[in-house]
Design a protein around this motif. Sequence first.
Motif, PDB file in Angstrom:
ATOM      1  N   ASP A  72       7.574   8.954 -39.722  1.00 41.81           N
ATOM      2  CA  ASP A  72       7.669   7.597 -39.190  1.00 41.81           C
ATOM      3  C   ASP A  72       8.186   7.606 -37.754  1.00 41.81           C
ATOM      4  O   ASP A  72       8.451   8.670 -37.165  1.00 41.81           O
ATOM      5  CB  ASP A  72       8.524   6.709 -40.096  1.00 41.81           C
ATOM      6  CG  ASP A  72       9.967   7.206 -40.221  1.00 41.81           C
ATOM      7  OD1 ASP A  72      10.435   7.927 -39.321  1.00 41.81           O
ATOM      8  OD2 ASP A  72      10.623   6.859 -41.226  1.00 41.81           O
ATOM      9  N   PHE A  73       8.351   6.407 -37.177  1.00 41.05           N
ATOM     10  CA  PHE A  73       8.748   6.295 -35.781  1.00 41.05           C
ATOM     11  C   PHE A  73      10.151   6.844 -35.521  1.00 41.05           C
ATOM     12  O   PHE A  73      10.476   7.214 -34.396  1.00 41.05           O
ATOM     13  CB  PHE A  73       8.679   4.828 -35.334  1.00 41.05           C
ATOM     14  CG  PHE A  73       7.274   4.288 -35.294  1.00 41.05           C
ATOM     15  CD1 PHE A  73       6.379   4.718 -34.328  1.00 41.05           C
ATOM     16  CD2 PHE A  73       6.845   3.358 -36.228  1.00 41.05           C
ATOM     17  CE1 PHE A  73       5.081   4.231 -34.279  1.00 41.05           C
ATOM     18  CE2 PHE A  73       5.543   2.867 -36.189  1.00 41.05           C
ATOM     19  CZ  PHE A  73       4.662   3.310 -35.217  1.00 41.05           C
ATOM     20  N   ALA A  74      10.967   6.906 -36.577  1.00 43.48           N
ATOM     21  CA  ALA A  74      12.323   7.438 -36.433  1.00 43.48           C
ATOM     22  C   ALA A  74      12.370   8.948 -36.631  1.00 43.48           C
ATOM     23  O   ALA A  74      13.441   9.545 -36.559  1.00 43.48           O
ATOM     24  CB  ALA A  74      13.265   6.745 -37.424  1.00 43.48           C
ATOM     25  N   GLY A  75      11.220   9.572 -36.912  1.00 36.15           N
ATOM     26  CA  GLY A  75      11.186  11.012 -37.114  1.00 36.15           C
ATOM     27  C   GLY A  75      11.453  11.444 -38.542  1.00 36.15           C
ATOM     28  O   GLY A  75      11.629  12.642 -38.797  1.00 36.15           O
ATOM     29  N   ASN A  76      11.489  10.497 -39.472  1.00 36.79           N
ATOM     30  CA  ASN A  76      11.756  10.833 -40.872  1.00 36.79           C
ATOM     31  C   ASN A  76      10.473  11.229 -41.591  1.00 36.79           C
ATOM     32  O   ASN A  76       9.415  10.617 -41.382  1.00 36.79           O
ATOM     33  CB  ASN A  76      12.395   9.641 -41.588  1.00 36.79           C
ATOM     34  CG  ASN A  76      13.702   9.211 -40.946  1.00 36.79           C
ATOM     35  OD1 ASN A  76      14.569  10.034 -40.680  1.00 36.79           O
ATOM     36  ND2 ASN A  76      13.835   7.921 -40.669  1.00 36.79           N
ATOM     37  N   GLN A  77      10.563  12.224 -42.459  1.00 35.47           N
ATOM     38  CA  GLN A  77       9.440  12.626 -43.279  1.00 35.47           C
ATOM     39  C   GLN A  77       9.343  11.735 -44.515  1.00 35.47           C
ATOM     40  O   GLN A  77      10.341  11.509 -45.199  1.00 35.47           O
ATOM     41  CB  GLN A  77       9.585  14.083 -43.731  1.00 35.47           C
ATOM     42  CG  GLN A  77       9.424  15.106 -42.630  1.00 35.47           C
ATOM     43  CD  GLN A  77       9.405  16.531 -43.173  1.00 35.47           C
ATOM     44  OE1 GLN A  77       9.395  16.744 -44.385  1.00 35.47           O
ATOM     45  NE2 GLN A  77       9.420  17.508 -42.265  1.00 35.47           N
ATOM     46  N   ASN A  78       8.149  11.235 -44.775  1.00 36.70           N
ATOM     47  CA  ASN A  78       7.892  10.441 -45.968  1.00 36.70           C
ATOM     48  C   ASN A  78       6.902  11.211 -46.835  1.00 36.70           C
ATOM     49  O   ASN A  78       5.700  11.216 -46.572  1.00 36.70           O
ATOM     50  CB  ASN A  78       7.326   9.069 -45.588  1.00 36.70           C
ATOM     51  CG  ASN A  78       8.263   8.288 -44.688  1.00 36.70           C
ATOM     52  OD1 ASN A  78       9.430   8.110 -45.007  1.00 36.70           O
ATOM     53  ND2 ASN A  78       7.767   7.839 -43.539  1.00 36.70           N
TER      54      ASN A  78
END
Length: 268
Positions: free
Chosen positions: A63-69
């Motif tokens: 995502d835009f925050a750099g988190n892996q989903n």
Amino acid sequence: VSLGVTSQFGCSDTVVQSIFVNEPPTAQLDLSADTLCAPANFAVVDGSTGLIEDYLWEIYTIDFAGNQNVIYSDTNSSPANLPTLQGYPWTDTTYYVQLTTSNCCGFTSDVDTIVVEDVPAVDFTYNPSIGCSPLTVAFQFNNFVSAIADSIIIDFGNGNSDTLIPTPTGGGVNWPAINHTFFNSGTVDSIYTVEITGFNTCGDSSTTHDVTVQPNTIQAFFMPSSTVVCDGAPVTFTNQSSGFTNGDWCFDFDTTNLSCLGAGSNQL
């Protein structure tokens, strides 16, 4: 490794044992495609080498925050029931496919990506949506047509159309604004259905809105109380215009200052 043993009386024996020296396996995956149209189905092949004790397959987005989903995981040597990857009509979606292989000596990972494209989202704003013929309407497309559209075609519903190509900008694309004039020579309202269609390599999508063009049936007419008067005599003017129900009208008695008055009288 061999061990030789000899006694003091000359008796001897030898034993040999093998020592296996392992290292972490080398993970490698190969995807059937790197760019697909939504909904996207794909295949993956395991090309890993070495002694592999455990597998971990993962598919995720960032995502835009750099988190892996993480949307998928599997611990089999061959992943089963791979998901159908969905797109997003406003931008391309990048999916990360990762394979991690491990043994007692450690692990390695390999990551590859699939970019999933979708048909573009399209819409527009326009003003005015209703008016008298000839009616010039302004059309705006920025923020209403997604940047993944390669082009758009506007069908004005009156036999005319226009094709627009976006201009790249630093943060996306810019769609030109256009004006179009509609006519109605009849006696009843004409409704024009304006359709916009966006195109890219994955297909097209459309949206429609209506423009209502009213006929110009207004006939301006007025009656003076007299057509021949003496200088300074009062004259009454009565509006007898037709062809409209609600509207504005005025008498302009002063052609120099363009004054506008309602019903009544004026001295000439």
